[in-house]
Design a protein around this motif. Structure first.
Motif, PDB file in Angstrom:
ATOM      1  N   SER A   1       0.690  -1.311   0.000  1.00 24.48           N
ATOM      2  CA  SER A   1      -0.243  -0.008   0.059  1.00 24.48           C
ATOM      3  C   SER A   1       0.830   1.372   0.080  1.00 24.48           C
ATOM      4  N   TYR A   2       2.044   1.222   0.288  1.00 26.03           N
ATOM      5  CA  TYR A   2       2.999   2.454   0.395  1.00 26.03           C
ATOM      6  C   TYR A   2       3.137   2.791  -1.156  1.00 26.03           C
ATOM      7  N   ASP A   3       3.035   2.091  -2.154  1.00 29.46           N
ATOM      8  CA  ASP A   3       3.094   2.752  -3.533  1.00 29.46           C
ATOM      9  C   ASP A   3       1.867   3.500  -3.896  1.00 29.46           C
ATOM     10  N   LYS A   4       0.726   3.327  -3.137  1.00 29.91           N
ATOM     11  CA  LYS A   4      -0.661   4.037  -3.316  1.00 29.91           C
ATOM     12  C   LYS A   4      -0.783   5.155  -2.322  1.00 29.91           C
ATOM     13  N   VAL A   5      -0.286   4.937  -1.117  1.00 29.66           N
ATOM     14  CA  VAL A   5      -0.756   6.060  -0.217  1.00 29.66           C
ATOM     15  C   VAL A   5       0.378   6.642   0.531  1.00 29.66           C
TER      16      VAL A   5
ATOM     17  N   THR B   1       0.304   4.710   4.873  1.00 31.79           N
ATOM     18  CA  THR B   1       0.142   3.215   5.471  1.00 31.79           C
ATOM     19  C   THR B   1       0.675   2.773   6.737  1.00 31.79           C
TER      20      THR B   1
ATOM     21  N   GLY C   1     -10.818   0.273  -1.304  1.00 31.10           N
ATOM     22  CA  GLY C   1      -9.369  -0.083  -1.955  1.00 31.10           C
ATOM     23  C   GLY C   1      -8.475  -0.806  -1.276  1.00 31.10           C
ATOM     24  N   ALA C   2      -8.412  -0.583  -0.031  1.00 31.32           N
ATOM     25  CA  ALA C   2      -7.532  -1.476   1.023  1.00 31.32           C
ATOM     26  C   ALA C   2      -7.692  -2.915   0.693  1.00 31.32           C
TER      27      ALA C   2
ATOM     28  N   ARG D   1      -9.201  -4.534  -1.678  1.00 34.77           N
ATOM     29  CA  ARG D   1      -8.643  -4.674  -3.242  1.00 34.77           C
ATOM     30  C   ARG D   1      -7.330  -4.878  -3.191  1.00 34.77           C
ATOM     31  N   ASP D   2      -6.557  -4.143  -2.437  1.00 29.02           N
ATOM     32  CA  ASP D   2      -5.135  -4.396  -2.548  1.00 29.02           C
ATOM     33  C   ASP D   2      -4.581  -5.374  -1.848  1.00 29.02           C
TER      34      ASP D   2
END
Length: 219
Positions: A112-116, A120, A143-144, A146-147
Motif C-alpha cells: 500500500s506504500y506505493d498508493k498512499v 500506510t 481500496g485497501a 482490493r489491495d
C-alpha cells in the motif's frame, strides 16, 4: 519464482466476511461487498457475512463462533485497524490467535506504500491462525480490501500457487492435536474430525471445508 502450477487442483475455500463498524449497515457496506465480489470471482465460497460494532468483546465473540464452525476455513474482516480510540480490531484478533502471521501486515503495508505513501503506517492490518482457521484483518476502505486481495490473498488462497500457499498448509494447522487425539480412549481408532484433515487410523484425507468441496488429497 512465483507461479501457478496447473498440475495441481484449484481448491475453493469457505470464507466468512466480518465488517467492524459503528455506523455501517448492509446497504452501506461497500468494503465487504468488494471482498465478496473478489472472493466469488476467485472461485471461493462466501460462508457468512456479519457486521459488528467497534467493540472488542463483540468482535472476539464472532471470531470464536466462526473459528468453532467446521464449515469455515478463512475469516476476513474489514474496519477498525487504525489507531483511534475505537479501533480495536487488531486487539480482538490478537486475543484469539494461536499463531500470528506477522508477514501479512508487513507485506500489506509495503504494497500500500506505493498508493498512499507513508500514510500506510497508520494501518495495523494483521493475520493469524486459530483453531485451524485463517484470520485476516483489513482496513475499512474498499481500496485497501482490493489491495490485500489482489496483492496477497488471491495467491495465498490458491492451492496452485508456488512455491507455497496457505491452502496446502490447512491439513497441518492442527497437527499439534494429533497426539492428543490418538491417546483419546473414547476414539482409539478414528480420530475426531477437524478442519482440513480427517483421519482414520493412519489414513488421512484433506477436505477443504465448503459445501461443494470433495476429498482432494490422500496422504
Amino acid at each position: 519464482m512465483p507461479r501457478l502450477d496447473e498440475t495441481r487442483p484449484f481448491l475453493p475455500v469457505s470464507i466468512a466476511l466480518l465488517t467492524v463498524s459503528d455506523t455501517r449497515d448492509a446497504a452501506q457496506d461497500r468494503s465487504s461487498d468488494t471482498l465478496a465480489d473478489l472472493v466469488t470471482t476467485g472461485g471461493h465460497h462466501i460462508a457468512a457475512r456479519h457486521i459488528v460494532r467497534d467493540e472488542q468483546d463483540e468482535i472476539v465473540a464472532q471470531l470464536k463462533a466462526w473459528i468453532a464452525d467446521p464449515t469455515i476455513d478463512v475469516v476476513i474482516s474489514t474496519g477498525g485497524t487504525g489507531v483511534t480510540g475505537r479501533d480495536v480490531t487488531p486487539e480482538a484478533f490478537h486475543s484469539v490467535y494461536e499463531k500470528e502471521i506477522s508477514g501479512f501486515g508487513e507485506l500489506f503495508r509495503w504494497l500500500s506504500y506505493d498508493k498512499v505513501g507513508t500514510s500506510t503506517i497508520q494501518s495495523r492490518a494483521t493475520a493469524g491462525v486459530a483453531g485451524g482457521t485463517y484470520l485476516f484483518a483489513l482496513p475499512g476502505s474498499p481500496g485497501a480490501c482490493r489491495d490485500a486481495w489482489d496483492g496477497i490473498l488471491v495467491h495465498q488462497l490458491d492451492n496452485r500457487f508456488r512455491p507455497c500457499n496457505f491452502v496446502e498448509l490447512m491439513p497441518r494447522l492442527q497437527e499439534h492435536l494429533k497426539k492428543r487425539e490418538i491417546n483419546n480412549t473414547l476414539t482409539p481408532r478414528a480420530q475426531r474430525p477437524r478442519k482440513g484433515r480427517i483421519c482414520f487410523g493412519t489414513l488421512c484425507v484433506l477436505s477443504v471445508s465448503s459445501a461443494t468441496s470433495a476429498v482432494k488429497f490422500i496422504f
